[in-house]
Design an enzyme around this catalytic site. Structure first.
Site, short mmCIF file in Angstrom:
data_model
loop_
_atom_site.label_atom_id
_atom_site.label_comp_id
_atom_site.label_asym_id
_atom_site.label_seq_id
_atom_site.Cartn_x
_atom_site.Cartn_y
_atom_site.Cartn_z
N SER A 1 0.85 -1.53 0.27
CA SER A 1 0.11 -0.19 -0.17
C SER A 1 1.34 1.32 -0.16
O SER A 1 -0.14 1.59 0.42
CB SER A 1 -0.79 0.02 1.50
N HIS B 1 -2.45 -3.00 -6.24
CA HIS B 1 -2.88 -2.57 -5.62
C HIS B 1 -4.41 -2.42 -4.72
O HIS B 1 -5.01 -1.83 -5.62
CB HIS B 1 -2.22 -1.19 -4.57
N ASN C 1 -3.17 6.03 -0.74
CA ASN C 1 -3.00 6.18 0.52
C ASN C 1 -2.28 7.42 0.92
O ASN C 1 -1.31 8.21 2.01
CB ASN C 1 -2.22 5.19 0.45
N1 CAA Z 1 -15.79 -8.53 2.63
C1 CAA Z 1 -16.85 -9.18 1.55
N2 CAA Z 1 -17.86 -8.47 1.27
C2 CAA Z 1 -17.92 -7.32 2.57
C3 CAA Z 1 -16.97 -6.46 3.20
C4 CAA Z 1 -15.88 -7.61 3.57
N3 CAA Z 1 -15.02 -7.40 4.65
N4 CAA Z 1 -17.96 -5.71 4.31
C5 CAA Z 1 -19.10 -5.27 3.72
N5 CAA Z 1 -19.45 -6.43 2.35
C6 CAA Z 1 -19.95 -6.19 1.31
C7 CAA Z 1 -21.19 -7.03 2.05
O1 CAA Z 1 -21.36 -8.34 1.27
C8 CAA Z 1 -22.54 -6.02 1.65
O2 CAA Z 1 -24.06 -6.30 1.11
P1 CAA Z 1 -24.68 -6.61 1.42
O3 CAA Z 1 -24.86 -6.38 2.42
O4 CAA Z 1 -26.35 -6.96 0.11
O5 CAA Z 1 -24.45 -8.67 1.65
C9 CAA Z 1 -22.25 -5.02 1.17
O6 CAA Z 1 -20.49 -4.90 1.32
C10 CAA Z 1 -22.42 -3.53 2.05
O7 CAA Z 1 -22.05 -4.02 3.18
P2 CAA Z 1 -22.37 -3.65 4.71
O8 CAA Z 1 -23.80 -3.51 4.26
O9 CAA Z 1 -22.39 -4.20 5.79
O10 CAA Z 1 -22.01 -2.14 5.19
P3 CAA Z 1 -21.82 -0.80 4.47
O11 CAA Z 1 -22.55 -0.89 3.30
O12 CAA Z 1 -21.50 0.07 4.60
O13 CAA Z 1 -20.45 -0.88 3.78
C11 CAA Z 1 -18.02 -0.71 2.95
C12 CAA Z 1 -19.56 -1.58 3.22
C13 CAA Z 1 -18.02 -1.94 1.85
C14 CAA Z 1 -17.04 -1.47 4.02
C15 CAA Z 1 -18.15 0.48 2.89
O14 CAA Z 1 -18.65 0.63 4.16
C16 CAA Z 1 -17.29 0.73 2.30
O15 CAA Z 1 -17.35 1.70 1.19
N6 CAA Z 1 -16.64 2.01 3.03
C17 CAA Z 1 -15.60 2.45 2.93
C18 CAA Z 1 -13.84 1.43 2.08
C19 CAA Z 1 -12.82 2.01 1.91
O16 CAA Z 1 -12.49 2.92 1.52
N7 CAA Z 1 -11.57 0.82 1.64
C20 CAA Z 1 -10.71 1.27 1.18
C21 CAA Z 1 -9.57 1.46 2.48
S1 CAA Z 1 -7.76 2.06 1.62
C22 CAA Z 1 -7.72 0.77 0.85
O17 CAA Z 1 -8.10 -0.72 1.47
C23 CAA Z 1 -5.64 0.98 0.48
C24 CAA Z 1 -4.91 0.47 2.19
O18 CAA Z 1 -4.30 0.34 1.35
C25 CAA Z 1 -5.19 1.20 3.24
#
Ligand code: CAA
Length: 285
Positions: free
Chosen positions: A120, A141, A191
């Site tokens: 990352s 990534h 990041n």
């Molecule tokens: N694994 C698989 N599927 C997942 C999951 C996981 N850990 N978490 C959530 N989901 C899926 C679920 O299946 C869910 O669909 P259904 O309810 O229809 O089954 C869907 O995503 C939505 O989940 P939730 O309803 O529980 O919650 P939400 O609507 O708040 O969505 C989220 C969750 C997708 C994580 C959303 O909050 C989001 O997009 N958050 C931001 C995530 C983000 O910014 N990620 C990037 C991080 S930075 C990175 O990764 C890079 C790095 O180098 C650090």
């Protein structure tokens, strides 16, 4: 994918298990390697849980789930990756650890194998330089949670060939994800922009400007972020956030990237976010 290529994934943590799942769902044979057997078992159970949920929600059929699970072979020997078309490394975000993995992969894998890193923030060029095939090393990534997020940042190292870039881009497209090409610089784009925001949110808590709930509510309700920066830090892992801040600080030598002391303290006591059960919030198992 028609010709069922073999894909290796090294490191069965949160990212590695997600990466293995998405390749397996697209018909690739996947060897998921981890040196720690309990980590492999945990990854398999997470993948199974994710796919069962998809079946319950009727996004995936039972046969498709079973095929995806059958496509993943857990492994505790890197030799099993010898003939892989692509290996994605997803071990800890520490240069020395990744360097050891790359040296070993370079030794065991065929000359044609593309070695990708899911780093990352660490330099792809420097990692590539530890192998005898810098032309076939690239950054791939993925974002967390991997099965949900569309983006894959593709990072060319200084020696990455056009052929390697094109092949990697095509792998990403076959996953129905969107490749975005960026150049090799600390934290890349994702990041470099995201982590200082998370770090600043932690400073707001550290300096008692707001509670974690208040900070997250401001960003969710005021800026339409799907989750607040502190909840996101818990999802990513506070140890990962700290490692990335330290890479930005070391890479640019600019104090604007200094990690908040509260982040350092939380990592020191093992409050790592969701994976340890507690970060800025508490999580039940
Ligand atoms: N694994 C698989 N599927 C997942 C999951 C996981 N850990 N978490 C959530 N989901 C899926 C679920 O299946 C869910 O669909 P259904 O309810 O229809 O089954 C869907 O995503 C939505 O989940 P939730 O309803 O529980 O919650 P939400 O609507 O708040 O969505 C989220 C969750 C997708 C994580 C959303 O909050 C989001 O997009 N958050 C931001 C995530 C983000 O910014 N990620 C990037 C991080 S930075 C990175 O990764 C890079 C790095 O180098 C650090």
């Amino acid at each position: 994918m028609s010709d069922t290529p073999l894909v290796g994934v090294v490191g069965a943590g949160t990212m590695g298990s997600g990466i293995a799942q998405v390749f397996a769902q697209k018909g690739c044979r996947v060897v998921l390697y981890d040196a720690v057997p309990s980590q492999l078992a945990k990854a398999q159970s997470t993948i199974q849980k994710n796919l069962n949920r998809d079946v319950e929600k009727q996004r995936v059929g039972v046969a498709e789930r079973d095929q995806a699970l059958a496509n993943i072979q857990p492994g505790d020997r890197l030799d099993a990756l010898k003939s892989a078309a692509l290996v994605v490394e997803a071990v800890s975000e520490v240069f020395e650890v990744k360097q050891r993995v790359f040296a070993e992969l370079d030794r065991v894998c065929d000359r044609a194998t593309i070695l990708a890193t899911n780093t990352s923030s660490i330099s792809v060029t420097q990692l590539a330089a530890t192998t005898g095939r810098p032309d076939r090393v690239i950054g791939m990534h993925f974002m967390n949670p991997v099965p949900v997020m569309k983006l894959v940042e593709i990072i060319r190292g200084m020696g990455t060939s056009e052929e390697t870039f094109a092949a990697t881009q095509s792998f990403v497209e076959k996953l129905n994800k969107v490749p975005v090409a960026v150049n090799d610089s600390p934290g890349f784009v994702s990041n470099r922009v995201l982590m200082p925001m998370i770090n600043e949110a932690i400073f707001c808590v550290y300096e008692a400007v707001g509670t974690p709930d208040a900070v997250d509510s401001v960003m969710k309700l005021g800026m339409n972020h799907p989750m607040g920066p502190l909840a996101l830090a818990d999802l990513i892992g506070l140890d990962v956030c700290l490692n990335i801040m330290e890479t930005l600080y070391a890479g640019f030598g600019d104090p604007k990237y200094r990690a908040c002391p509260l982040l350092k303290k939380m990592v020191a006591v093992g409050r790592l976010g969701r994976k340890s059960g507690e970060g800025f919030y508490r999580y039940s198992s």
